[in-house]
Structures are given as structure tokens and as C-alpha cells.
Design a protein around this motif. Structure first.
Motif, short mmCIF file in Angstrom:
data_model
loop_
_atom_site.label_atom_id
_atom_site.label_comp_id
_atom_site.label_asym_id
_atom_site.label_seq_id
_atom_site.Cartn_x
_atom_site.Cartn_y
_atom_site.Cartn_z
N LYS A 147 0.86 -1.18 0.00
CA LYS A 147 0.00 0.00 0.00
C LYS A 147 0.90 1.23 0.00
O LYS A 147 1.94 1.21 0.66
CB LYS A 147 -0.88 0.02 1.27
CG LYS A 147 -1.84 -1.13 1.41
CD LYS A 147 -2.54 -1.14 2.78
CE LYS A 147 -1.60 -1.48 3.91
NZ LYS A 147 -2.27 -1.56 5.22
N PRO A 148 0.59 2.29 -0.71
CA PRO A 148 -0.69 2.62 -1.35
C PRO A 148 -0.81 2.19 -2.82
O PRO A 148 -1.70 2.67 -3.51
CB PRO A 148 -0.71 4.14 -1.26
CG PRO A 148 0.73 4.53 -1.43
CD PRO A 148 1.51 3.46 -0.71
N THR A 164 -12.15 -2.99 -6.11
CA THR A 164 -11.73 -1.94 -5.17
C THR A 164 -12.81 -0.87 -5.02
O THR A 164 -12.88 -0.22 -3.97
CB THR A 164 -10.43 -1.29 -5.63
OG1 THR A 164 -10.57 -0.82 -6.98
CG2 THR A 164 -9.27 -2.27 -5.56
N THR A 165 -13.65 -0.70 -6.02
CA THR A 165 -14.73 0.29 -5.91
C THR A 165 -15.78 -0.12 -4.88
O THR A 165 -16.56 0.71 -4.43
CB THR A 165 -15.41 0.49 -7.27
OG1 THR A 165 -15.81 -0.79 -7.79
CG2 THR A 165 -14.47 1.17 -8.25
N GLY A 166 -15.78 -1.39 -4.49
CA GLY A 166 -16.70 -1.87 -3.48
C GLY A 166 -16.03 -2.15 -2.16
O GLY A 166 -16.57 -2.86 -1.31
N LEU A 167 -14.83 -1.57 -1.97
CA LEU A 167 -14.03 -1.87 -0.79
C LEU A 167 -13.92 -0.66 0.14
O LEU A 167 -13.66 0.46 -0.31
CB LEU A 167 -12.62 -2.30 -1.22
CG LEU A 167 -11.71 -2.94 -0.18
CD1 LEU A 167 -12.28 -4.28 0.29
CD2 LEU A 167 -10.31 -3.13 -0.76
N VAL A 168 -14.09 -0.91 1.43
CA VAL A 168 -13.80 0.07 2.47
C VAL A 168 -12.56 -0.44 3.21
O VAL A 168 -12.54 -1.59 3.68
CB VAL A 168 -14.96 0.24 3.47
CG1 VAL A 168 -14.58 1.24 4.56
CG2 VAL A 168 -16.22 0.69 2.75
N HIS A 169 -11.54 0.40 3.31
CA HIS A 169 -10.31 -0.01 4.00
C HIS A 169 -10.16 0.80 5.28
O HIS A 169 -10.23 2.03 5.27
CB HIS A 169 -9.09 0.20 3.11
CG HIS A 169 -7.81 -0.27 3.75
ND1 HIS A 169 -7.56 -1.59 4.05
CD2 HIS A 169 -6.72 0.43 4.17
CE1 HIS A 169 -6.37 -1.69 4.61
NE2 HIS A 169 -5.84 -0.48 4.69
N PRO A 174 -2.98 7.72 6.51
CA PRO A 174 -3.56 8.27 5.28
C PRO A 174 -2.64 8.12 4.07
O PRO A 174 -3.11 8.02 2.94
CB PRO A 174 -3.77 9.75 5.62
CG PRO A 174 -3.90 9.79 7.12
CD PRO A 174 -2.95 8.72 7.61
N GLU A 175 -1.32 8.09 4.29
CA GLU A 175 -0.39 7.99 3.17
C GLU A 175 -0.42 6.62 2.53
O GLU A 175 -0.30 6.49 1.31
CB GLU A 175 1.04 8.31 3.64
CG GLU A 175 1.24 9.75 4.05
CD GLU A 175 1.03 10.72 2.90
OE1 GLU A 175 1.50 10.42 1.78
OE2 GLU A 175 0.38 11.76 3.11
N THR A 176 -0.56 5.57 3.33
CA THR A 176 -0.56 4.21 2.79
C THR A 176 -1.97 3.66 2.69
O THR A 176 -2.44 3.31 1.61
CB THR A 176 0.32 3.28 3.64
OG1 THR A 176 -0.12 3.32 5.00
CG2 THR A 176 1.77 3.71 3.57
N GLY A 179 -4.55 5.08 0.28
CA GLY A 179 -4.43 4.80 -1.14
C GLY A 179 -5.65 4.13 -1.73
O GLY A 179 -5.83 4.13 -2.95
N ILE A 180 -6.51 3.58 -0.88
CA ILE A 180 -7.74 2.95 -1.38
C ILE A 180 -8.61 3.97 -2.11
O ILE A 180 -9.36 3.61 -3.03
CB ILE A 180 -8.54 2.31 -0.22
CG1 ILE A 180 -9.77 1.56 -0.75
CG2 ILE A 180 -8.94 3.35 0.81
CD1 ILE A 180 -9.49 0.47 -1.73
N VAL A 181 -8.53 5.23 -1.74
CA VAL A 181 -9.36 6.27 -2.37
C VAL A 181 -8.99 6.40 -3.85
O VAL A 181 -9.87 6.47 -4.72
CB VAL A 181 -9.21 7.61 -1.63
CG1 VAL A 181 -9.99 8.70 -2.35
CG2 VAL A 181 -9.68 7.48 -0.18
N ALA A 182 -7.69 6.40 -4.14
CA ALA A 182 -7.25 6.49 -5.54
C ALA A 182 -7.65 5.25 -6.33
O ALA A 182 -7.78 5.30 -7.55
CB ALA A 182 -5.74 6.68 -5.60
N ALA A 183 -7.88 4.13 -5.62
CA ALA A 183 -8.30 2.90 -6.27
C ALA A 183 -9.81 2.80 -6.38
O ALA A 183 -10.34 1.79 -6.83
CB ALA A 183 -7.75 1.69 -5.51
N GLY A 184 -10.51 3.85 -5.94
CA GLY A 184 -11.96 3.91 -6.11
C GLY A 184 -12.77 3.49 -4.90
O GLY A 184 -14.00 3.47 -4.95
N GLY A 185 -12.09 3.15 -3.80
CA GLY A 185 -12.80 2.73 -2.60
C GLY A 185 -12.87 3.83 -1.55
O GLY A 185 -12.62 5.00 -1.84
#
Length: 206
Positions: A147-148, A164-169, A174-176, A179-185
Motif C-alpha cells: 500500500k498505497p 476496489t470500488t466496493g471496498l472500504v479499508h 492516510p499515506e498508505t 491509497g484505497i481512495v485512488a483505487a476507487g474505494g
């Protein structure tokens, strides 16, 4: 909705070696490996070429660091030395088990951890009383990406049968973890949303 949790600093606290190079050196010496005099320098150098975001397993790094100083060590010896050097005391954080089980009541739940040390994550889960609580466990040393990097989140999502668009991490960095946000989650930061409030935060998600 699928949920993944970070491990270190999110669900558990661990005692890391204050001097990793020295901890590895002691374990190598106990296995009859001659540690070079400038070991701390060698340990700090880059020895394995890898793409940006890729994970380099620490035993491979240690073996190459020794080789760079003319020391021939079996890969298994380096592996065992690294695993022993990073054999941590583990404390499960308050609310961790309830958060994981609460998320599991709502859908697939997984673990996604950056970790370059083989066996450290499963060993930590056992000591924290979290073994068997996840539908899938994904580590950077296992999937090859940290990650990220999006590939880390993609591997975790695939293991849970989602995208990843259906994933909550859920994580603490926040730095690592973010990274889920950039992947659509979506990202839930436990430094802002305590573990005791994670389930309520998941329920509030659209």
C-alpha cells in the motif's frame, strides 16, 4: 460492501526492534553466519531492484546485503534469522475484535497489511487472538505490492470476491491506507474514527 483492515497500528500494537540491522545481525551470528563489519551500512543500502511500490521480502534483502560484502549465506538461513529478529510482543487494541466481527456481520472482511517479513502477520494474528476472523488475509510480502499501490488493494479486493470500488479499508495511515481512495474505494481513518465507532461509520456509508 467488503471491508479490509490494516493490521499494525490499527488492530494491534507491536514492539519492533529499535535497531533492526543489529537484531538481524545477532540472529545471523547465532546461525554461524559471519556478519561484515559494516553491516549497518550494507543493511541500509538497496540491493534488490524492484518497481516502485513493489515489496522486497526482507530475507531477500538480507541475503543480497551479505552477498554484497562477500558473505555467502543460504536463503533459508537469512529467512529464519529475519523471522526470529522480528518476533514481536503483540497487544490487541481495544475494540479491534468487535470492529472486525461487526464488519463481518455486514459482508466479507479481510486483512491487508504491509509487511516484508514472512510469517509475521499470521504469527501476530495468533498472538492477538484474531486468527480465523478474516475471510482473506493479504500481505505485501505475499502479493508483491505495498500500500498505497493500487495493486495491493486490488489483490485484497479480489481475495474477497469484489472490486476496489466496493471496498472500504480501515487503517491508521492516510499515506498508505488512504491509497484505497485512488483505487476507487473508501478509507476509514482510525486516528479520527476510533475502532469502537468503525461499525457505525460503515453503517453510515452510502
Amino acid at each position: 460492501m467488503a471491508v479490509t483492515f490494516d493490521l499494525f497500528g490499527t488492530l494491534v500494537d507491536v514492539e519492533y526492534p529499535t535497531d533492526p540491522a543489529e537484531a538481524v545481525a545477532r540472529e545471523l551470528e547465532s546461525r554461524d553466519v559471519t556478519v561484515p563489519d559494516d553491516w549497518h551500512v550494507a543493511y541500509g543500502e538497496r540491493h534488490v531492484e524492484a518497481p516502485a511500490g513493489a515489496e522486497v521480502p526482507l530475507p531477500a534483502h538480507v541475503a543480497r546485503a551479505l552477498d554484497s560484502r562477500g558473505v555467502d549465506a543460504d536463503q533459508n538461513v537469512a529467512r529464519h534469522a529475519v523471522i526470529a529478529a522480528f518476533d514481536p510482543d503483540v497487544t490487541r487494541r481495544d475494540g479491534a475484535l468487535d470492529a472486525v466481527r461487526g464488519a463481518a456481520d455486514r459482508g466479507p472482511v479481510g486483512l491487508l497489511s504491509n509487511c516484508a517479513v514472512p510469517e509475521l502477520v499470521p504469527r501476530t494474528l495468533i498472538r492477538a487472538g484474531l486468527r480465523g476472523e478474516f475471510d482473506a488475509v493479504t500481505t505485501s510480502v505475499g502479493c508483491g505490492w505495498r500500500k498505497p499501490h493500487p495493486s495491493a488493494f486490488e489483490a485484497a479486493a479480489e481475495a474477497l470476491g469484489t472490486a476496489t470500488t466496493g471496498l472500504v479499508h480501515v487503517g491508521d495511515d492516510p499515506e498508505t491506507d488512504g491509497g484505497i481512495v485512488a483505487a476507487g474505494g473508501r478509507f476509514v481513518d482510525v486516528t479520527e474514527t476510533p475502532l469502537s465507532e468503525v461499525v457505525a461509520e460503515l453503517e453510515a456509508e452510502p
